[in-house]
Write a protein that holds these residues in place. Structure first.
Motif, mmCIF file in Angstrom:
data_model
loop_
_atom_site.group_PDB
_atom_site.id
_atom_site.type_symbol
_atom_site.label_atom_id
_atom_site.label_comp_id
_atom_site.label_asym_id
_atom_site.label_seq_id
_atom_site.Cartn_x
_atom_site.Cartn_y
_atom_site.Cartn_z
ATOM 1 N N ALA A 222 -6.503 -5.471 -1.190
ATOM 2 C CA ALA A 222 -6.075 -5.033 0.144
ATOM 3 C C ALA A 222 -4.626 -4.550 0.123
ATOM 4 C CB ALA A 222 -6.234 -6.172 1.133
ATOM 5 N N SER A 223 -3.814 -5.153 -0.721
ATOM 6 C CA SER A 223 -2.396 -4.795 -0.780
ATOM 7 C C SER A 223 -2.164 -3.361 -1.228
ATOM 8 C CB SER A 223 -1.646 -5.745 -1.717
ATOM 9 O OG SER A 223 -2.182 -5.675 -3.033
ATOM 10 N N ARG A 224 -3.169 -2.731 -1.844
ATOM 11 C CA ARG A 224 -3.005 -1.347 -2.297
ATOM 12 C C ARG A 224 -3.468 -0.326 -1.248
ATOM 13 N NH1 ARG A 224 -3.189 0.502 -8.359
ATOM 14 N NH2 ARG A 224 -5.464 0.414 -8.275
ATOM 15 N N VAL A 225 -4.096 -0.792 -0.181
ATOM 16 C CA VAL A 225 -4.583 0.148 0.836
ATOM 17 C C VAL A 225 -3.439 0.926 1.486
ATOM 18 C CG1 VAL A 225 -5.780 0.318 3.061
ATOM 19 C CG2 VAL A 225 -6.722 -1.110 1.229
ATOM 20 N N PRO A 226 -2.319 0.293 1.849
ATOM 21 C CA PRO A 226 -1.228 1.099 2.412
ATOM 22 C C PRO A 226 -0.737 2.189 1.461
ATOM 23 C CG PRO A 226 -0.909 -1.189 2.981
ATOM 24 C CD PRO A 226 -2.037 -1.152 1.989
ATOM 25 N N PHE A 227 -0.673 1.900 0.157
ATOM 26 C CA PHE A 227 -0.261 2.956 -0.771
ATOM 27 C C PHE A 227 -1.287 4.071 -0.814
ATOM 28 C CE2 PHE A 227 -0.129 5.087 -4.869
ATOM 29 C CZ PHE A 227 1.178 5.568 -4.834
ATOM 30 N N ARG A 228 -2.571 3.727 -0.762
ATOM 31 C CA ARG A 228 -3.603 4.760 -0.726
ATOM 32 C C ARG A 228 -3.422 5.661 0.504
ATOM 33 N NH1 ARG A 228 -8.397 4.354 -3.754
ATOM 34 N NH2 ARG A 228 -8.463 2.630 -5.238
ATOM 35 N N ARG A 229 -3.092 5.073 1.635
ATOM 36 C CA ARG A 229 -2.846 5.870 2.838
ATOM 37 C C ARG A 229 -1.603 6.728 2.662
ATOM 38 N NH1 ARG A 229 -4.685 8.964 6.853
ATOM 39 N NH2 ARG A 229 -3.164 9.087 8.543
ATOM 40 N N TRP A 230 -0.574 6.193 2.052
ATOM 41 C CA TRP A 230 0.642 6.956 1.794
ATOM 42 C C TRP A 230 0.302 8.195 0.967
ATOM 43 C CZ3 TRP A 230 5.413 4.721 -1.308
ATOM 44 C CH2 TRP A 230 6.509 5.593 -1.161
#
Length: 228
Positions: free
Chosen positions: A121-129
């Motif tokens: 889950a912690s990588r989802v914001p980077f994926r959105r970025w």
């Protein structure tokens, strides 16, 4: 673990850059083609908005999209909207994603994305970025790979190198950046091919945004990469 709080802040900043640039367009230019074959700027803005909602679904424990067909249909449905509606949708859907990211949660948990892909889950914001930054470039309105934040470019190179690492269709490669940083990708067996160049050009090649003609190898042709 990735710093999701910092990445959420980076998503906000990238979204504001995109919205500021998009607001300078007009209805006619929204209908013009982007750098993605077959997609107008309206298609791309609609995708950016629907992706925000999709990743909010992921964080909330729901399926990313109801189906591949519904994803494509939603983008097609929304593509022809006027500029002000497109900009408002991107802004409001991005706010919903930020709200989902602000909910206290176990950020080490595994979440499911499209096509059975899983990630922390912690990588989802980077994926959105990545969605916001790369599609801002794809709009073809003056924001280029060279304009991306250095931190993002480095991390996206690492992300894509990891994605291709161990891929049977990609020979062993060493990505060599202009400052000497080296990242391995491709198959783990065989003598690696060194691929060198500016970070923007390496990212463009890995992400399918450039053909790699600005890159050099230590012998032989540049390897072909499978589509993302």
């Amino acid at each position: 673990m990735d710093d999701h709080v910092r990445d959420l802040a980076s998503v906000r900043e990238a979204t504001e850059r995109l919205l500021t640039a998009a607001a300078r367009l007009d209805n006619a230019s929204v209908a013009e083609p982007t750098r993605l074959p077959g997609w107008s700027r309206g298609h791309l803005l609609a995708h950016i908005a629907r992706n925000a909602d999709a990743l909010a679904n992921v964080l909330d424990g729901r399926p990313m999209y109801a189906s591949a067909e519904s994803r494509d249909a939603d983008i097609e449905r929304d593509a022809a909207r006027p500029l002000d509606t497109q900009v408002t949708d991107v802004r409001e859907s991005s706010a919903r994603f930020q709200e989902a990211g602000a909910v206290p949660a176990d950020w080490s948990r595994t979440v499911e994305l499209r096509n059975g892909v899983t990630d922390a889950a912690s990588r989802v914001p980077f994926r959105r970025w990545a969605e916001v930054e790369l599609h801002h470039v794809d709009l073809g309105i003056g924001y280029e790979l060279e304009d991306l934040p250095e931190e993002f470019t480095r991390r996206e190179i690492d992300f894509l190198a990891e994605r291709f690492r161990g891929h049977s269709a990609v020979p062993a490669i060493l990505l060599k950046e202009e400052d000497g940083r080296v990242t391995a990708s491709g198959r783990t067996e065989g003598a690696p091919i060194a691929v060198a160049g500016r970070r923007a050009d390496l990212l463009g090649w890995l992400a399918g945004r450039r053909d790699g003609t600005a890159l050099t190898t230590d012998g032989g042709p540049l390897p072909a990469l499978p589509p993302l």
